[in-house]
Enzyme design. Structure first.
Site, PDB file in Angstrom:
ATOM      1  N   ASP A 215      42.659  32.104  49.427  1.00 34.14           N
ATOM      2  CA  ASP A 215      42.822  32.975  48.252  1.00 34.14           C
ATOM      3  C   ASP A 215      44.268  33.377  48.011  1.00 34.14           C
ATOM      4  OD1 ASP A 215      40.209  33.007  47.317  1.00 34.14           O
ATOM      5  OD2 ASP A 215      39.622  34.728  48.519  1.00 34.14           O
TER       6      ASP A 215
ATOM      7  N   TYR B 132      34.742  37.383  44.077  1.00 36.66           N
ATOM      8  CA  TYR B 132      34.794  38.413  45.124  1.00 36.66           C
ATOM      9  C   TYR B 132      35.845  39.463  44.851  1.00 36.66           C
ATOM     10  CZ  TYR B 132      31.592  37.621  48.941  1.00 36.66           C
ATOM     11  OH  TYR B 132      30.473  37.568  49.710  1.00 36.66           O
TER      12      TYR B 132
END
Lengths: 533, 533
Positions: free
Chosen positions: A173, A261
Site C-alpha cells: 500500500d 480498507y
C-alpha cells in the site's frame, strides 16, 4: 453502464525477467443502489492496461457469478436510516477549560515533556522526527533525544486465493499506492475529537504542481479515563493513603483509505516517556463474487468466509511495517535481547527447584537483530540502549519494545513471489545500520518489484550494528479471517507496539507531576485518617 | 521502632505433607520519612507467626544490608512538590450534555445494546454475569446471551530469587489475599473520570459482620477519541464519501491494591458487541535490600534490577487468570481452533506458489482445549461457537478470543512447588465443562495449597467439552524485568484480551447506529461533491 466503476490493481511480479511494461490490472464493480461498490464485483472480468500507452492490452472474462445484491451493503447514514434502530450512547465531549495543552509552531509540536516534528510524505503519510523528551527531575531545559525519525515504511496485504482473479492481489500500500496519497481530510468530531487541531499536507501531483491536502493529520490530547500511575497503601494503622495521577496523552493521527480498507495510524506520546504506535483497521472488505448463497453449499476451500449471499470475504494478511530510527539519548545505540531464561536446581539448601533470570545479549551484526516473536523460543525483552550512557547507578540507558498484540508473521513459502517482494514479513523485528537510502522495506520501487531491493536484502549484508546509528523495523501483523460482522464495513481492530523507557530516566518521570485539579482542588488523592479494611 | 511496619506473607508450600499449622511469614520495613515502606526492607529478618496461637514460632536474622534511603521514594504529592517541576498537560474533562447514557438498576447495568449484572466478591472482586446483547438489526426486544459469568479467578505472582527471604514469595493474590478484600475506595476524577458512577461492595468481615466498601467499582462511558468504524470512498468521480462513527464504550473498573502492587481491572463493553478485558499494572515494586550501590559492583546474578542505591527490584511474573463462562447465544457451546495453515504448490497453472487457508478443529475433550499461545505453532483463531445456531447464510454463531499482548507463560520447572500450585500458568487458554465447584484456578483453598486442586487437576480428567456448557480460562501474563522508571511507583503497563463477535451478528451491528451529533448537527460524515485526489 453508468453504475459500473473500475479500479486499478498492481500486477505484482510472478517470476521471470523483471517486466518492461508499466501495466496494471483493472477490475470493475457495480455501484448502483449502493456506495459500497467493492461489495459488488463483476467477478471474472479482468482488464490489463498499459499505463504508458493508456491502452487495454488484455481482457479476460473467465467466470460468471451473480453480482451480489446492493441491499444491506451501503454504510452511509442516509441510506441505513432513519429510522435508526441501533445503539446510541449518550453524547459526550472532552472540554478543556484552559484550552489545549500543546502548541504547534509550524511543524513542531510541543506538549508536556515532549517535542517533535510532524511531517507529511506522499508515500509514508505521517513522519515523526526529532522527538525528544525533557526530564523534569534533572532540572534545566536540556532535552534528550528518543527518535530521529519514524514512519510507516510499508503495508503489505496479500490475499489468499490462488485463482486467476485473485492470485496477484498482494498489495504494497505504501510503495504501490502511497499512504499520503490515499489520506483524505479527517472529519472533525468523528475521526478526531472536538479538541483536536489539524495539519494540512502538501505533495507534488502527477503534473508536478503542488497539491494541498486539508486536515490530513490531527493532534489532540486524549483523556481516555486511564490512570498514569496510582497506589493505595493500606499498610499503615488507621490510615489509608491513595495517590492517583490520571493519564493524558497526545495523539497524532492520520487515516489512510487505501481503496477499500481504512487504516487509522496513531502516534501516542505519553508523559511517562512512552511512545505508543497503534494501527486500527476498519473500512470495507475486498470480496469475491460466488454462486454460493449458503455455507452448506461450500464443498471445497472457498479461500474466505461467506459473509453474505454470493459474497466471499477472502482470507488475507495485514503487515504494517514501521521504520523507527531510534536515537536513544544520542545517535549511537545497541540492540539488546534480554532473554528470560529458566535456571533449574539452583542448589544449596534452597527449597525452590527453579527460577528465571535474564540473559543479556548485545546484537553484534544484522543477523542478530532479526527476531521472530512467534517462533516459540524463550521470551525476551527487546531494548535499544545507548552504550555510552549510564544511569546514576550504572544501568544502560534504553528504550524497550513492547508488542501490543498483532504479532502475526507471514506463512507464505519463502520462494513464493509475493513473499520474495516482502521477505521481511517473516520476522517482526529487524535492526539495521542507518543508511539514507534504506527507507522503504519493500524497496525503493515497489510496483512490479522482484525482491532484489528492500529490508531483507539490505540486512543480508549482515553489517555491524553494535554501538552504531541503528534503525528498528517493526511489523504489526494480522491474519484476517473475516466474519460477517466485518461486512459491509468493519468495526475497528487494533494492534501496535509501545516504545517504553527502560532505565532512560533515573526514576518514574511522572514523580514531580502536579496532581490533577478540578475547581482549583486536587483530585484523585486521599491521604486521610480512617481505618483500612 | 515507631517507624517499623510489618506485613504478612503466605508461606506457600515446598514439598512434604500438607502443613497442619496456619502459619504466615512476617517481614518488616522502615517507613520513617516516606510512606513507601516497601522501598525500605529490613532485609534478612524473617518472622514466622502461628495464626491460631498468634505467637511468633520462628525468627531468623540472616543477612544485614543497609536500609535503602527514604529520599526519593515517597510518591505523595505533598512530599514531592511543590514546586512541581514535572509535566502538566492541560486539564480536560468529559462532559455529557444529556447526562449519562447508562442506567444502574440495583446491580443491573443497561447501556446501549448491553445489559449485565455487576457483583462484588471478596475473593474475585468484580463479577460480571448474565451479560446479553441486543441486535438492533433483528428488531424486537429479544436479547442474546454472551457471558453467563466472568471474573478474575486468580493472580499468581512468583518472584525469581531463590534465597531464604524470597523463595516463598509466590503470591496467589485472589486465593491468599482476596481481590475484593484488597480493593479500596476509588478516587473520583483520578481512578475514574468525572462522568463515572460508583457502586459499593459488601462482604462479611472476619467477625462475621457485614462490611461495606464504598466506591469499590466505577462505571463510566469512555470517550477516548477512538473510531468505531469509518470509511472514505475516493472511487467515485468527483465525489468523496467519508462516513465515521466515533467510538463510545462502557467501562466497569475496580482497582485491587494487593500490598505493594495495584491492578486496575477493566471490563469494557463495546457497541460492536466486543467485551475487552484489560489489566493495568501500577503501584510499588517489591524490592530487596542489598549492599550494592552501583551496577558495576554486581558480579553475580542479582535476581533483579538495581533501581536505586541498596535497592534491587526482583524479577517476577504476573499471571491474571480470568474465569469466563461464555454462553454464546445459549448455554451449550463448542471451542473451535481455526488454524492458519499454509498450502504449498496449489497446482494448476496458478502463478502463486503458496497461500494459507483455515483448518477448523472442534475441541472434543479438555486436552484439546488447552492452548499455549507462545508455543510457536501455526497461529489460530480461537472461537467459542454455538453448534446449535447458525447465521442466515449458515456460519457458526460465535465469539472470538483476541489476545491483546501480555501472553507470557510460566517458565518454572513443572515440578517446582510454586508451579505445581499454579500449573495452569503454563498455558494461556483452558476450556473446561462448567462445574459449580470449579471457580478458583488455584483451587478452593489456596493458602499452603499443594496443587492437588485447581484448574490443571480438573482439566486432567479430560472431560468432553464439545457442545457442552463450557468455561474459558484465559491468563494474561507478563514477565516483569523491572527498570528504574518503575521506581518508586510504576507507570501503568497494560495487557488483556478482546472477546469479539464472530458471525454472532448477521452483519456489523453498528450499521443502524445514528451518526454522532453536535448542536443538533450530524458530525463525522461528508458525502459531498468534490474532487478526490
Amino acid at each position: 453502464m453508468d453504475d459500473v466503476l473500475c479500479a486499478v490493481f498492481p500486477v505484482g511480479w510472478f517470476g521471470g525477467e523483471p517486466p518492461r511494461r508499466r501495466v496494471a490490472k483493472v477490475l470493475c464493480f457495480v455501484a448502483g443502489a449502493t456506495a459500497n461498490f467493492y461489495a459488488r464485483p463483476l467477478e471474472g472480468v479482468t482488464l490489463v492496461v498499459d499505463l504508458d500507452r493508456m491502452a487495454i492490452v488484455g481482457y479476460r472474462d473467465r467466470v460468471a457469478y451473480p453480482v451480489p445484491k446492493a441491499e444491506g451493503t451501503d454504510y452511509r447514514a442516509g441510506k441505513v436510516g432513519p429510522p435508526y434502530t441501533g445503539t446510541a450512547p449518550a453524547p459526550g465531549v472532552v472540554v478543556q477549560p484552559e484550552g489545549r495543552g500543546f502548541h504547534i509552531d509550524g511543524h513542531v509540536v510541543r506538549w508536556a515533556n515532549w517535542e517533535f516534528h510532524v511531517g507529511f510524505d506522499m508515500r509514508a503519510g505521517t513522519v515523526i522526527s526529532l522527538a525528544s523528551v525533557h526530564n523534569a527531575d534533572a532540572g534545566g531545559a536540556q532535552r534528550r533525544q528518543v527518535l530521529y525519525r519514524g514512519f510507516v515504511s510499508e503495508i503489505f496485504v496479500p490475499y489468499m486465493d490462488p485463482v486467476e482473479e485473485w492470485y496477484y492481489r498482494t498489495f504494497l500500500d505504501a510503495g504501490e499506492y502511497g499512504l499520503g496519497l490515499w489520506a483524505f481530510p479527517l472529519q472533525p468530531g468523528g475521526d478526531c475529537p472536538a479538541n483536536a487541531a489539524y495539519l494540512d499536507g502538501y505533495f507534488s501531483g502527477q503534473d508536478g504542481n503542488p497539491v494541498e491536502g486539508k486536515n490530513m493529520i490531527c493532534v489532540f490530547e486524549r483523556y481516555a479515563g486511564d490512570v498514569a500511575w496510582r497506589h493505595t497503601e493500606a499498610g499503615f494503622p488507621n490510615q489509608l493513603i491513595t495517590e492517583v495521577r490520571p493519564d493524558v496523552s497526545l495523539v497524532v493521527r492520520m487515516v489512510v483509505s487505501a481503496g477499500n480498507y481504512d487504516y487509522i495510524l496513531d502516534w501516542e506520546f505519553k508523559t511517562s516517556g512512552s511512545i505508543k504506535l497503534a494501527v486500527s483497521l476498519t473500512g470495507l472488505l475486498e470480496v469475491k463474487g460466488t454462486a454460493y448463497t449458503h455455507a452448506n453449499e461450500v464443498k471445497q476451500d472457498a479461500h474466505g468466509t461467506l459473509v453474505s449471499e454470493n459474497t466471499i470475504a477472502v482470507y488475507h494478511d495485514h503487515y504494517v511495517t514501521y521504520h523507527l530510527d531510534l536515537d536513544v539519548d544520542g545517535t549511537n545505540n545497541s540492540f539488546v535481547k534480554s532473554t528470560v531464561t529458566a535456571v533449574r536446581d539452583p542448589g544449596g539448601d534452597m527449597p525452590r527447584r527453579s527460577y528465571w533470570t535474564v540473559r543479556r545479549e548485545v546484537a553484534e551484526r544484522e543477523a542478530d537483530g532479526q527476531v521472530d516473536l512467534g517462533a516459540g523460543g524463550p521470551p525476551a525483552d527487546l531494548v535499544f540502549v545507548n552504550p555510552g550512557k549510564k544511569t546514576r547507578i550504572g544501568n544502560d540507558v534504553g528504550y524497550r519494545i513492547v508488542p501490543a498484540g498483532a504479532t502475526a508473521a507471514s506463512v507464505l513459502d519463502d520462494d513464493d513471489f509475493p513473499q520474495r517482494r516482502a521477505t521481511y514479513c517473516k520476522k517482526q523485528v529487524w535492526v539495521t545500520p542507518y543508511s539514507r537510502s534504506e527507507k522503504w522495506a519493500s524497496g525503493l520501487y515497489a510496483d512490479q518489484s522482484t525482491g532484489d531491493d528492500g529490508l531483507a536484502a539490505w540486512s543480508g549484508r549482515n553489517r555491524a550494528i553494535r554501538g552504531e546509528d541503528i534503525v528498528l523495523w517493526y511489523t504489526v501483523g494480522l491474519h484476517h479471517v473475516p466474519c460477517q460482522e466485518d461486512f459491509p464495513v468493519m468495526p475497528t481492530l487494533s494492534g501496535g507496539l509501545e516504545l517504553r523507557p527502560s532505565n532512560f530516566f533515573e526514576r518514574n518521570p511522572l514523580m514531580r507531576t502536579r496532581p490533577a485539579r478540578r475547581h482549583g482542588q486536587p483530585i484523585g488523592n486521599c491521604s486521610c485518617a480512617g481505618a483500612s479494611s
